[in-house]
Design an enzyme around this catalytic site. Structure first.
Site, PDB file in Angstrom:
ATOM      1  N   SER A 193       0.841  -1.195   0.000  1.00  0.00           N
ATOM      2  CA  SER A 193       0.000   0.000   0.000  1.00  0.00           C
ATOM      3  C   SER A 193       0.880   1.251   0.000  1.00  0.00           C
ATOM      4  CB  SER A 193      -0.947  -0.040   1.204  1.00  0.00           C
ATOM      5  OG  SER A 193      -1.938   0.949   1.104  1.00  0.00           O
ATOM      6  N   HIS A 253      -7.949  -4.775  -1.195  1.00  0.00           N
ATOM      7  CA  HIS A 253      -6.756  -3.997  -0.889  1.00  0.00           C
ATOM      8  C   HIS A 253      -5.848  -4.782   0.032  1.00  0.00           C
ATOM      9  CE1 HIS A 253      -4.360  -0.354  -0.528  1.00  0.00           C
ATOM     10  NE2 HIS A 253      -4.317  -0.538   0.792  1.00  0.00           N
ATOM     11  N   ASP A 286      -9.965  -3.167  -5.926  1.00  0.00           N
ATOM     12  CA  ASP A 286      -9.448  -2.506  -4.719  1.00  0.00           C
ATOM     13  C   ASP A 286     -10.389  -1.366  -4.329  1.00  0.00           C
ATOM     14  OD1 ASP A 286      -7.923  -0.919  -2.852  1.00  0.00           O
ATOM     15  OD2 ASP A 286      -6.134  -1.943  -3.573  1.00  0.00           O
TER      16      ASP A 286
END
Length: 462
Positions: A248, A410, A382
């Site tokens: 991320s 995600h 996502d």
């Protein structure tokens, strides 16, 4: 019309689709003669041959009841992983002095922390607890399970063990609120440890129960903590491969770091998982979905406010930007992450607004400066970042290989066995480089130069 047709990107049969340039960079193979015509393998072929889970049309099953990206992403904070991935960590405090800071472009003085994956010295929980209490610095937050501070002497022993073999080092950059508290980070750490690799987690300042000691919030362009650690490890272990894995927001830091290093990079390879490429676009995407507005964005704002609240005494040193009374008033008004970043993150880092910070920190702005083999893993469902991935840019760079899954959410990708799909992908990817690629030889990028035709290789905002 069937009710399930209103569910975008739903299901549990997952397929990988791949994007890369027509001619990826040639990687020199180990144990080949050092003469012209040295044996090589194209980057995309290395992935296809040794990391089949990230190859075109690879299929795998997800947990059937986690059939959307939102469900995949929500499952992790609420599931019980307490008995899974019981890896141990040794924490080090890295002190950055004013003299250290002067040697780098954007390295604030202060502290950050590193968590090394270790074989614990203590063999019983009672001995660990005793040593944990002895080494916890006074006034510092308590750490997560199976993690304690190590003394300099204990760290020397860790590094001595690392120096006894030729196994690579893997630096993990976690997400916005991440670290060893996350099962994903522990799962990767356990897998790499069991493979004999040496890994560590580089915590962003103020995160994972690391206190801020100077009034600087981390950003996507604060890459000098990473640079300091890479340089230190390379100096200590000059013959070891060093790999990076970013998750991320951690992938943003890694991508920007690699772009800044360009052809001077000493990193053998890197992986990003569920990382955004355009932060401003991702902010818009987060605001545009129901789950983004009502579930994920409030959680991110809560973390950011808590970060400021926990470090308010330090942030008072930046009195022109932070005032405690004002913060207590305005924090209740933040509706989006941009509201927070516009008020604090941007100004504390020298940007006039949240939007300009997002643009300046977006890896898409300097993607063609990356000259390190980079494996990009993302999902098309996502719910937290923009899924407008840089397909065209990847097609134009021989250093990039992007595998996008139809499903996975995600930073989740929880398969039918309850495992994270990307854990094996990362492990096999690094293993492929360790076993096959000679890092002492120059990569052949077939004369790659995006400036041909008058193009610029980056957009410089400042």
């Amino acid at each position: 019309m069937a009710p399930w047709t209103f569910l975008p990107n739903w299901g549990f049969r997952n397929t990988v689709n791949v994007t890369h340039s027509s001619r990826t960079v040639d990687l020199p193979l180990k144990n080949s003669p050092e003469v012209d015509g040295t044996a090589t393998i194209p980057f995309n072929e290395l992935v296809k041959q040794y990391v089949p889970q990230a190859a075109e049309e690879f299929k795998f099953l997800l947990k059937p009841y986690l059939f959307t990206g939102t469900l995949q992403s929500l499952y992790i904070p609420y599931a019980d992983f307490s008995k899974s991935y019981q890896v141990s960590y040794a924490r080090e405090i890295v002190e950055v002095t004013e003299d250290d800071a002067k040697k780098f472009t954007d390295l604030p003085a202060g502290q950050f922390t590193i968590d090394y994956v270790v074989d614990p010295i203590e063999k019983t929980p009672e001995k660990f607890k005793k040593r944990y209490e002895e080494t916890l610095p006074e006034g510092y937050p308590r750490l997560h399970p199976r993690c304690r501070y190590y003394t300099e002497k204990e760290l020397e022993q860790v590094f001595k063990t690392w120096g006894s073999d030729d196994k690579p080092i893997v630096i993990v950059a976690p997400g916005l609120a991440g670290g060893v508290n996350e099962p994903q980070i522990r799962a990767v750490g356990e897998k790499l440890f069991n493979s004999g690799f040496h890994s560590l987690v580089l915590n962003s300042r103020g995160c994972c129960r690391s206190p801020l000691t100077t009034p600087h919030l981390f950003t996507g362009l604060h890459t000098d903590d990473m640079r300091l650690v890479v340089n230190r490890l390379h100096k200590q272990f000059p013959d070891k491969q060093i790999h990076l894995a970013g998750f991320s927001f951690g992938g943003v830091i890694i991508s920007n770091y690699l772009a800044q290093e360009g052809s001077n990079s000493i990193i053998s390879s890197a992986v990003t998982v569920s990382s955004p490429w355009n932060l401003l676009d991702s902010c818009t995407a987060l605001n545009s979905s129901y789950s983004g507005r009502n579930i994920f964005q409030p959680a991110i704002i809560y973390f950011l406010n808590k970060l400021v609240q926990n470090n308010r005494e330090t942030l008072k040193q930046a009195s022109d930007i932070y005032d405690e009374e004002e913060f207590n008033r305005v924090k209740k008004t933040f509706k989006t992450t941009e509201d927070f970043d516009d008020k604090y993150t941007g100004p504390l880092a020298g940007w006039p607004s949240g939007a300009t910070y997002y643009l300046a920190s977006s890896p898409i702005m300097r993607v063609f400066k990356i000259k390190t083999p980079l494996l990009i893993l993302n999902s098309k469902d996502d719910p937290i970042i923009s899924t407008a991935y840089p397909y065209h840019e990847v097609e134009k760079s021989p250093y990039l290989y992007m595998a996008t899954c139809d499903l996975g959410g995600h930073y989740s990708f929880i398969d039918i066995h309850g495992k994270f799909w990307y854990v094996d992908v990362i492990n096999e990817f690094i293993n492929a480089f360790y076993n096959n690629v000679d890092q002492t030889r120059k990569l052949d990028d077939h004369g790659f130069n995006v400036k041909q035709g008058g193009f610029r290789d980056t957009i410089d905002l400042y």
